[in-house]
Design a protein around this motif. Structure first.
Motif, PDB file in Angstrom:
ATOM      1  N   LYS A  67       1.125  -3.916   6.361  1.00 55.43           N
ATOM      2  CA  LYS A  67       0.001  -3.237   7.013  1.00 55.43           C
ATOM      3  C   LYS A  67      -0.579  -2.158   6.093  1.00 55.43           C
ATOM      4  CE  LYS A  67       0.096  -4.356  11.729  1.00 55.43           C
ATOM      5  NZ  LYS A  67       1.051  -5.455  11.812  1.00 55.43           N
ATOM      6  N   VAL A  68       0.313  -1.435   5.425  1.00 58.52           N
ATOM      7  CA  VAL A  68      -0.158  -0.393   4.511  1.00 58.52           C
ATOM      8  C   VAL A  68      -0.856  -1.031   3.302  1.00 58.52           C
ATOM      9  CG1 VAL A  68       0.662   1.411   2.910  1.00 58.52           C
ATOM     10  CG2 VAL A  68       1.529   1.335   5.261  1.00 58.52           C
ATOM     11  N   PHE A  69      -0.282  -2.100   2.784  1.00 60.43           N
ATOM     12  CA  PHE A  69      -0.907  -2.783   1.635  1.00 60.43           C
ATOM     13  C   PHE A  69      -2.319  -3.255   2.008  1.00 60.43           C
ATOM     14  CE2 PHE A  69       3.339  -4.325  -0.499  1.00 60.43           C
ATOM     15  CZ  PHE A  69       3.708  -2.994  -0.658  1.00 60.43           C
ATOM     16  N   ASP A  70      -2.463  -3.796   3.218  1.00 61.97           N
ATOM     17  CA  ASP A  70      -3.781  -4.261   3.674  1.00 61.97           C
ATOM     18  C   ASP A  70      -4.802  -3.133   3.636  1.00 61.97           C
ATOM     19  OD1 ASP A  70      -3.072  -6.851   4.053  1.00 61.97           O
ATOM     20  OD2 ASP A  70      -2.875  -6.738   6.245  1.00 61.97           O
ATOM     21  N   LYS A  71      -4.392  -1.994   4.174  1.00 58.16           N
ATOM     22  CA  LYS A  71      -5.298  -0.836   4.208  1.00 58.16           C
ATOM     23  C   LYS A  71      -5.733  -0.439   2.801  1.00 58.16           C
ATOM     24  CE  LYS A  71      -5.042   1.041   8.585  1.00 58.16           C
ATOM     25  NZ  LYS A  71      -6.199   1.281   9.425  1.00 58.16           N
ATOM     26  N   LEU A  72      -4.805  -0.579   1.867  1.00 57.21           N
ATOM     27  CA  LEU A  72      -5.084  -0.099   0.513  1.00 57.21           C
ATOM     28  C   LEU A  72      -5.637  -1.197  -0.393  1.00 57.21           C
ATOM     29  CD1 LEU A  72      -1.852   2.047   0.097  1.00 57.21           C
ATOM     30  CD2 LEU A  72      -4.178   2.921   0.352  1.00 57.21           C
ATOM     31  N   GLY A  73      -5.807  -2.390   0.168  1.00 54.72           N
ATOM     32  CA  GLY A  73      -6.345  -3.490  -0.640  1.00 54.72           C
ATOM     33  C   GLY A  73      -5.364  -4.057  -1.652  1.00 54.72           C
ATOM     34  N   ILE A  74      -4.070  -3.903  -1.408  1.00 49.26           N
ATOM     35  CA  ILE A  74      -3.065  -4.513  -2.297  1.00 49.26           C
ATOM     36  C   ILE A  74      -2.816  -5.936  -1.816  1.00 49.26           C
ATOM     37  CG2 ILE A  74      -0.669  -4.394  -3.138  1.00 49.26           C
ATOM     38  CD1 ILE A  74      -0.782  -1.344  -2.486  1.00 49.26           C
ATOM     39  N   LYS A  75      -3.165  -6.926  -2.660  1.00 46.70           N
ATOM     40  CA  LYS A  75      -3.026  -8.321  -2.240  1.00 46.70           C
ATOM     41  C   LYS A  75      -1.700  -8.896  -2.727  1.00 46.70           C
ATOM     42  CE  LYS A  75      -7.920  -9.602  -2.171  1.00 46.70           C
ATOM     43  NZ  LYS A  75      -8.476  -8.545  -3.067  1.00 46.70           N
ATOM     44  N   THR A  76      -1.091  -9.689  -1.847  1.00 42.96           N
ATOM     45  CA  THR A  76       0.175 -10.332  -2.220  1.00 42.96           C
ATOM     46  C   THR A  76       0.173 -11.792  -1.755  1.00 42.96           C
ATOM     47  OG1 THR A  76       1.274  -9.805  -0.126  1.00 42.96           O
ATOM     48  CG2 THR A  76       1.484  -8.175  -1.891  1.00 42.96           C
ATOM     49  N   SER A  77       1.037 -12.586  -2.374  1.00 45.89           N
ATOM     50  CA  SER A  77       1.256 -13.948  -1.879  1.00 45.89           C
ATOM     51  C   SER A  77       2.744 -14.276  -1.964  1.00 45.89           C
ATOM     52  CB  SER A  77       0.432 -14.953  -2.685  1.00 45.89           C
ATOM     53  OG  SER A  77       0.811 -14.899  -4.052  1.00 45.89           O
ATOM     54  N   GLU A  78       3.151 -15.297  -1.183  1.00 41.37           N
ATOM     55  CA  GLU A  78       4.564 -15.664  -1.085  1.00 41.37           C
ATOM     56  C   GLU A  78       4.985 -16.570  -2.253  1.00 41.37           C
ATOM     57  OE1 GLU A  78       4.289 -13.486   1.390  1.00 41.37           O
ATOM     58  OE2 GLU A  78       2.686 -14.839   1.918  1.00 41.37           O
ATOM     59  N   GLY A  79       6.295 -16.680  -2.439  1.00 42.57           N
ATOM     60  CA  GLY A  79       6.822 -17.620  -3.427  1.00 42.57           C
ATOM     61  C   GLY A  79       8.186 -18.087  -2.974  1.00 42.57           C
ATOM     62  N   PRO A  80       8.641 -19.261  -3.442  1.00 41.12           N
ATOM     63  CA  PRO A  80       9.949 -19.784  -3.000  1.00 41.12           C
ATOM     64  C   PRO A  80      11.102 -19.129  -3.767  1.00 41.12           C
ATOM     65  CG  PRO A  80       8.900 -21.341  -4.478  1.00 41.12           C
ATOM     66  CD  PRO A  80       7.944 -20.184  -4.351  1.00 41.12           C
ATOM     67  N   PHE A  81      11.184 -17.800  -3.673  1.00 40.04           N
ATOM     68  CA  PHE A  81      12.214 -17.079  -4.412  1.00 40.04           C
ATOM     69  C   PHE A  81      13.590 -17.227  -3.753  1.00 40.04           C
ATOM     70  CE2 PHE A  81       8.306 -14.509  -5.244  1.00 40.04           C
ATOM     71  CZ  PHE A  81       8.233 -14.740  -6.612  1.00 40.04           C
ATOM     72  N   ALA A  82      14.611 -17.255  -4.608  1.00 39.42           N
ATOM     73  CA  ALA A  82      15.987 -17.192  -4.102  1.00 39.42           C
ATOM     74  C   ALA A  82      16.410 -15.723  -4.112  1.00 39.42           C
ATOM     75  CB  ALA A  82      16.896 -18.029  -4.984  1.00 39.42           C
ATOM     76  N   CYS A  83      17.657 -15.463  -3.804  1.00 37.18           N
ATOM     77  CA  CYS A  83      18.209 -14.103  -3.873  1.00 37.18           C
ATOM     78  C   CYS A  83      17.939 -13.561  -5.274  1.00 37.18           C
ATOM     79  CB  CYS A  83      19.710 -14.155  -3.610  1.00 37.18           C
ATOM     80  SG  CYS A  83      20.495 -12.539  -3.581  1.00 37.18           S
ATOM     81  N   CYS A  84      17.672 -12.256  -5.376  1.00 37.93           N
ATOM     82  CA  CYS A  84      17.196 -11.667  -6.653  1.00 37.93           C
ATOM     83  C   CYS A  84      18.083 -11.981  -7.867  1.00 37.93           C
ATOM     84  CB  CYS A  84      16.978 -10.171  -6.480  1.00 37.93           C
ATOM     85  SG  CYS A  84      18.352  -9.191  -5.952  1.00 37.93           S
ATOM     86  N   PRO A  85      19.377 -12.002  -7.948  1.00 42.52           N
ATOM     87  CA  PRO A  85      20.409 -11.647  -6.967  1.00 42.52           C
ATOM     88  C   PRO A  85      20.951 -10.217  -7.136  1.00 42.52           C
ATOM     89  CG  PRO A  85      21.334 -13.013  -8.728  1.00 42.52           C
ATOM     90  CD  PRO A  85      19.942 -12.647  -9.140  1.00 42.52           C
ATOM     91  N   ASP A  86      21.579  -9.763  -6.060  1.00 36.93           N
ATOM     92  CA  ASP A  86      22.154  -8.419  -5.901  1.00 36.93           C
ATOM     93  C   ASP A  86      22.739  -7.835  -7.206  1.00 36.93           C
ATOM     94  OD1 ASP A  86      23.599  -6.193  -5.187  1.00 36.93           O
ATOM     95  OD2 ASP A  86      24.766  -7.163  -3.616  1.00 36.93           O
ATOM     96  N   PRO A  87      22.177  -6.711  -7.678  1.00 37.85           N
ATOM     97  CA  PRO A  87      22.657  -6.139  -8.940  1.00 37.85           C
ATOM     98  C   PRO A  87      24.055  -5.532  -8.829  1.00 37.85           C
ATOM     99  CG  PRO A  87      21.084  -4.644  -7.904  1.00 37.85           C
ATOM    100  CD  PRO A  87      21.097  -5.898  -7.072  1.00 37.85           C
ATOM    101  N   VAL A  88      24.474  -5.186  -7.632  1.00 34.51           N
ATOM    102  CA  VAL A  88      25.824  -4.637  -7.465  1.00 34.51           C
ATOM    103  C   VAL A  88      26.813  -5.779  -7.245  1.00 34.51           C
ATOM    104  CG1 VAL A  88      27.307  -3.187  -6.013  1.00 34.51           C
ATOM    105  CG2 VAL A  88      24.979  -2.449  -6.552  1.00 34.51           C
TER     106      VAL A  88
END
Ligand code: SF4
Ligand code: SF4
Lengths: 165, 295
Positions: free
Chosen positions: B28-49
């Motif tokens: 919602k905040v990104f929308d207000k500020l005009g920050i555009k995003t799209s999805e991707g088929p990402f897996a776990c980052c994976p966890d750095p810890v």
């Protein structure tokens, strides 16, 4: 008798990309700023692990009554930041922890999380209740990862063997 | 600073699959500020810890695979989570600076027809908001949060190790404080601002983890904070979900609401608390919202 394990030394030195371990002068700045050391009366001590791994004192690191000495680090990276010798301590700890895992001394939490990631591609698999909540909140569907690809690369790195999959 | 038209959204496992209400406020905040995003088929980052502690090569390979998905579209990644951010940024950094390691990982990735090039950047959402400019952040504020005193907690993996992360000062970060101030709220100075939330050690022993957390809470509350603002879902969960346990350990009552930066911004932008699922917080916000006239 204290025995020095040259292979351990070599392994840590080789894997430690910054190669600065030998410059540790044991000033203990790392332990001073360590939040875990502070609340455990020094039961957890980063300076000591650095010394032990530099000296190759394998027995002082692994196969302890408790593996807290190695796994107690909360990985806040504060020691990395304050070390005057710029030793990437957490990088050394990762090498040692990876060894601890292959020696089957790793804590359950860590191996079971890795196992979940291997099985589902995510550390936290999607649940129907959360999918519903996402819908209610007007959020887009999460695109599922290609698990076949994930497992293929993790078999290449031998994670399946490490986790006995 | 790269000029970015659209980011690949990396909400991460914890936000996406456990506490999605945080993602709702971010979007919602990104929308207000005009920050555009799209999805991707990402897996776990994976966890750095977690995952990096199990096997560094697997961590690199999985992280690299995620990066190639964004690379294929030529888009930078925006992360809502310190952990994902650190992993993706550190993997990108390591593979860009270590030819040998890159070759090794690319050999692995070739088995799935992918190749890491190091052609995109990874951003923490705090950096993206900050780079938009505080003026623009302020322009959208319709409900100034003046009088609200908060303790800022960046968490560790947002800015350390600084050599790799390069987001902010490693021991005295300013961007979160300035973004908070843009809503009209006041960031308090407190002694333990740089103290970790303690989540990592909690994976093996609860007591030290709760003690660290209790010390953090005491310090923030003593400095007059009415809430703690966070930018990482692991810190959020540790502080929100485990607050009762920390109270028990310290034999104190904290009762301090934990607010994600995007939730704070959303509230100051007049977005209703129901729309962003604030009711899903464990540490209740009602009294605080009422006191400051926030709906
Ligand atoms: S701060 Fe650095 S040099 Fe000092 S004891 Fe720790 S690792 Fe060694
Ligand atoms: S990274 Fe680990 S050893 Fe270093 S200060 Fe933090 S908890 Fe202590």
């Amino acid at each position: 008798m204290v025995s020095v394990d040259f292979e351990l030394r070599k392994k840590v030195m080789d894997a430690h990309i910054k190669d600065t371990l030998k410059y540790c002068y044991q000033c203990a700045r790392c332990t001073d700023v360590c939040p875990v050391s502070k609340v455990t009366d020094g039961r957890y001590d980063p300076r000591q692990i650095i010394l032990n791994s530099f000296l190759g004192l394998k027995e002082a690191i692994f196969n302890q009554e408790s593996n807290f000495n190695l796994w107690g680090c909360t990985i806040c990276d504060t020691c990395d930041e304050v070390c005057p010798q710029k030793i990437g301590l957490t990088e050394v700890f990762a090498v040692l922890r990876n060894m601890s895992i292959t020696m089957e001394e790793g804590p359950e939490y860590y191996t079971s999380q890795a196992s979940t990631i291997y099985d589902s591609g995510k550390a936290i698999p999607m649940q129907t209740a959360i999918e519903r909540r996402r819908d209610q909140l007007g959020l887009p569907k999460i695109e599922p990862p290609n698990i076949e690809e994930v497992q293929k690369i993790l078999n290449e790195t031998n994670l399946n063997k490490i986790l006995k999959k | 600073m790269a000029k970015v038209d659209e980011y690949k959204m990396f909400e991460g496992c914890t936000i996406g699959n456990r506490i999605p209400f945080i993602e709702a406020s971010a979007r919602k905040v990104f929308d207000k500020l005009g920050i555009k995003t799209s999805e991707g088929p990402f897996a776990c980052c994976p966890d750095p810890v977690g995952f990096n502690s199990v096997d560094h090569s697997s961590w690199l390979a999985m992280g690299a695979r995620n990066l190639t998905i964004a690379e294929a579209e030529g888009k930078d990644i925006i992360s809502l989570c310190n952990g994902c951010f650190q992993t993706l940024k550190a993997v990108n950094h390591e593979l860009k600076h270590d030819e040998h390691e890159k070759e090794k990982i690319n050999k692995i990735l070739s088995s799935i027809g992918k190749e890491f090039n190091g052609s995109i950047n990874v951003w923490h959402f705090v950096e993206v908001l900050y780079n938009i400019g505080l003026e623009k952040i302020k322009e959208n504020v319709t409900h100034e949060l003046s009088g609200l005193k908060v303790a800022c907690h960046t968490g560790c993996h947002y800015n350390r190790p600084s050599e790799i992360m390069q987001t902010d000062d490693p021991m005295k970060p300013v961007k979160l404080r300035e973004l908070v101030a843009a809503t009209g709220a006041t960031p308090v100075d407190y002694e333990e601002e740089m103290l970790c939330c303690g989540a990592g050690v909690g994976n093996i022993e609860e007591e030290p983890s709760m003690q660290i957390l209790a010390n953090k809470f005491s310090s923030a509350i003593n400095a007059g904070a009415e809430a703690i603002v966070v930018i990482c879902p692991a810190c959020f969960q540790q502080m929100d979900t485990n607050q009762k346990k920390a109270e028990k350990q310290a034999n104190k009552t904290f009762g301090v609401p934990i607010i994600y930066l995007t939730e704070l911004l959303a509230l100051s932008y007049g977005i209703k608390s129901e729309e962003i699922g604030l009711k899903f917080h464990r540490s209740r916000l009602n009294a605080l919202l009422e006191k400051h006239g926030i709906k």
